[in-house]
Write a protein that holds these residues in place. Structure first.
Motif, short mmCIF file in Angstrom:
data_model
loop_
_atom_site.label_atom_id
_atom_site.label_comp_id
_atom_site.label_asym_id
_atom_site.label_seq_id
_atom_site.Cartn_x
_atom_site.Cartn_y
_atom_site.Cartn_z
N VAL A 1 0.89 -1.15 -0.13
CA VAL A 1 0.06 0.04 0.02
C VAL A 1 0.75 1.17 -0.24
O VAL A 1 1.87 1.44 0.80
CB VAL A 1 -0.98 -0.03 1.22
CG1 VAL A 1 -1.87 1.26 1.21
CG2 VAL A 1 -1.86 -1.13 1.20
N GLU A 2 0.83 2.05 -0.99
CA GLU A 2 1.33 3.21 -0.99
C GLU A 2 0.39 4.37 -1.51
O GLU A 2 0.33 4.62 -2.54
CB GLU A 2 2.66 3.18 -2.19
CG GLU A 2 3.50 4.37 -1.99
CD GLU A 2 4.87 4.04 -2.91
OE1 GLU A 2 5.91 4.78 -2.65
OE2 GLU A 2 4.65 2.96 -3.75
N ALA A 3 -0.41 5.04 -0.54
CA ALA A 3 -1.44 5.76 -0.95
C ALA A 3 -2.74 5.01 -1.24
O ALA A 3 -3.69 5.31 -0.90
CB ALA A 3 -1.11 6.87 -1.59
N GLN A 4 -2.42 4.03 -2.05
CA GLN A 4 -3.36 3.13 -2.58
C GLN A 4 -2.85 1.69 -2.73
O GLN A 4 -1.59 1.63 -2.85
CB GLN A 4 -4.08 3.55 -3.83
CG GLN A 4 -3.15 3.71 -4.93
CD GLN A 4 -3.79 4.45 -6.25
OE1 GLN A 4 -4.99 4.32 -6.19
NE2 GLN A 4 -2.99 4.42 -7.44
N ARG B 1 4.76 -10.10 2.95
CA ARG B 1 4.30 -8.80 3.46
C ARG B 1 5.14 -7.96 3.16
O ARG B 1 6.60 -7.94 3.19
CB ARG B 1 3.91 -9.04 4.88
CG ARG B 1 3.63 -7.39 5.59
CD ARG B 1 3.33 -7.83 7.02
NE ARG B 1 2.78 -6.50 7.69
CZ ARG B 1 3.46 -5.38 8.22
NH1 ARG B 1 4.83 -6.08 8.37
NH2 ARG B 1 3.08 -4.36 8.78
N VAL B 2 4.77 -6.48 2.52
CA VAL B 2 5.88 -5.59 1.94
C VAL B 2 5.30 -4.29 2.55
O VAL B 2 4.05 -4.01 2.52
CB VAL B 2 5.81 -5.59 0.41
CG1 VAL B 2 6.68 -4.48 -0.05
CG2 VAL B 2 6.11 -6.87 -0.16
N VAL B 3 6.13 -3.52 3.13
CA VAL B 3 5.93 -2.13 3.55
C VAL B 3 6.88 -1.25 2.82
O VAL B 3 7.93 -1.46 2.38
CB VAL B 3 5.98 -2.07 5.11
CG1 VAL B 3 5.05 -2.83 5.70
CG2 VAL B 3 7.42 -2.48 5.36
N VAL B 4 6.36 0.35 2.78
CA VAL B 4 7.39 0.94 2.14
C VAL B 4 8.37 1.64 3.23
O VAL B 4 8.09 1.81 4.18
CB VAL B 4 6.34 2.14 1.50
CG1 VAL B 4 7.43 3.34 1.20
CG2 VAL B 4 5.32 1.62 0.38
#
Length: 373
Positions: free
Chosen positions: A7-10, A27-30
């Protein structure tokens, strides 16, 4: 390729690619320049991947800081050499998994859209092939490997036995250890020195095929299971002006016909490779070694020889016994007509901090001259 989601704004997604067999991140996070190394290390150990959106050089610094934290958990060295070898492989796999959780996104044309990022398009084209539809994510460690491989490919490796440079491609084992090449350059040729045809099995960069051609053998047929290696060997033959003498083929181990000399330098460690990038070092179950020995007697011309270039590293590690090698030679209908030995000269021999230092210091590489019994 599989797909990662974040998720990056959307909600967003991209294809996942790993040359070294890293698992698909679930699982991936910015992450960006505000990410602390301790937090990054904890998330990576928990299985969370970090899609980097900050400065390129800061990402490299983060990797180094994470690596120091991984290094603190290095296991103690067990008693036997075999235990030390397996412990070291497990630790390296753990390290690769943790550091491989820092990801970057390559655009459709292989551009890396990060601040202060170098132009990686050529390195990525050579490592991953022509650009495909849409962006994809890779581990930063793998991208750095592709960049390093591009530099090695441009610079090349000087081979004293050739008096020239050989240029390894991404994923192809580089002939940085010249002692085994020197054995092939010095061993007495069979058939009274008048060898018309030679086979080089598992040619890699083509370095041994080039040495044989420079020794005056009329036709050398070089094989490799890897398409990357075949492309690399052909490019090196063009650079060296040997395309009229050396023919590169595959993916079979043996080409058609017979030869007065068959040379094979199989991977020295009979252990399972983690990915195709490990195929130059690890030979699962000694499959290539057995294939070479099993097919040799039927491919030799009268008076011909097979040259097996093999380190005793596996024996020192307890992964193979010398008696097993000799039994395999006999079972293949072969006999030993000579042997030449050499000691390693690479820097790791002098690295007393290496858990396998004693084994590396005792290692002997041999050229076994084999003939039909």
């Amino acid at each position: 390729m599989s797909t990662i989601h974040w998720v990056e704004a959307q909600p967003r997604s991209a294809r996942w690619h790993s040359e070294s067999g890293l698992p698909l991140p679930r699982r991936v996070v910015v992450a960006d320049d505000r990410m602390r190394a301790a937090v990054a290390h904890r998330l990576a150990c928990e299985g969370t991947a970090l899609l980097w959106r900050g400065d390129f050089h800061n990402a490299r610094q983060l990797l180094r800081a994470m690596d120091r934290r991984v290094g603190r958990s290095t296991p103690g060295v067990p008693g036997s050499a075999a235990e030390a070898f397996h412990a070291q492989r497990r630790f390296r796999a753990h390290r690769a998994r943790v550091l491989g959780k820092v990801l970057v996104l390559l655009e459709e044309d292989h551009t890396l859209a990060l601040r202060r990022a170098p132009d990686v398009r050529r390195a990525c084209d050579e490592a991953y092939g022509p650009p495909t539809d849409g962006p994809f994510a890779v581990a930063l460690t793998e991208l750095l490997g592709a960049i390093s491989a591009r530099e090695w490919r441009e610079k090349g490796v000087h081979v004293p036995a050739l008096g020239a440079r050989v240029h390894p491609h991404y994923g192809v084992f580089a002939p940085t250890r010249s002692e085994y090449v020197d054995l092939v350059a010095r061993a007495p040729l069979p058939c009274g020195g008048a060898v018309r045809t030679a086979f080089d099995l598992g040619t890699g960069t083509g370095v041994l095929a080039a040495v044989l051609a420079r020794r005056g053998i009329g036709q050398v047929v070089a094989t490799d299971v890897s398409a990357r290696a075949r492309e690399c060997a052909r490019a090196n033959m063009r650079r060296l002006g040997l395309t009229a003498t050396v023919r590169v083929t595959g993916p079979g181990l043996y080409p058609d016909g017979r030869a007065g000399l068959v040379v094979c330098n199989p991977p020295w460690v009979p252990a399972k490779p983690a990915s195709d990038l490990d195929l130059g070092v690890y030979d699962a179950g000694g499959g290539m070694l057995r294939g070479f020995l099993g097919g040799l007697a039927g491919r030799l011309e009268p008076g011909g020889e097979g040259w097996l270039v093999l380190s005793d590293l596996a024996e020192l590690l307890g992964l193979r016994r010398r008696e097993e090698l000799m039994a395999a030679v006999e079972e293949a209908g072969l006999r030993v007509v000579g042997r030449m030995d050499t000691r390693p000269r690479h820097a790791r021999v002098r690295d007393t901090g290496d858990p396998l230092h004693a084994v590396r210091a005792a290692e002997v590489t041999s050229l076994w001259r084999l003939a039909a019994a």
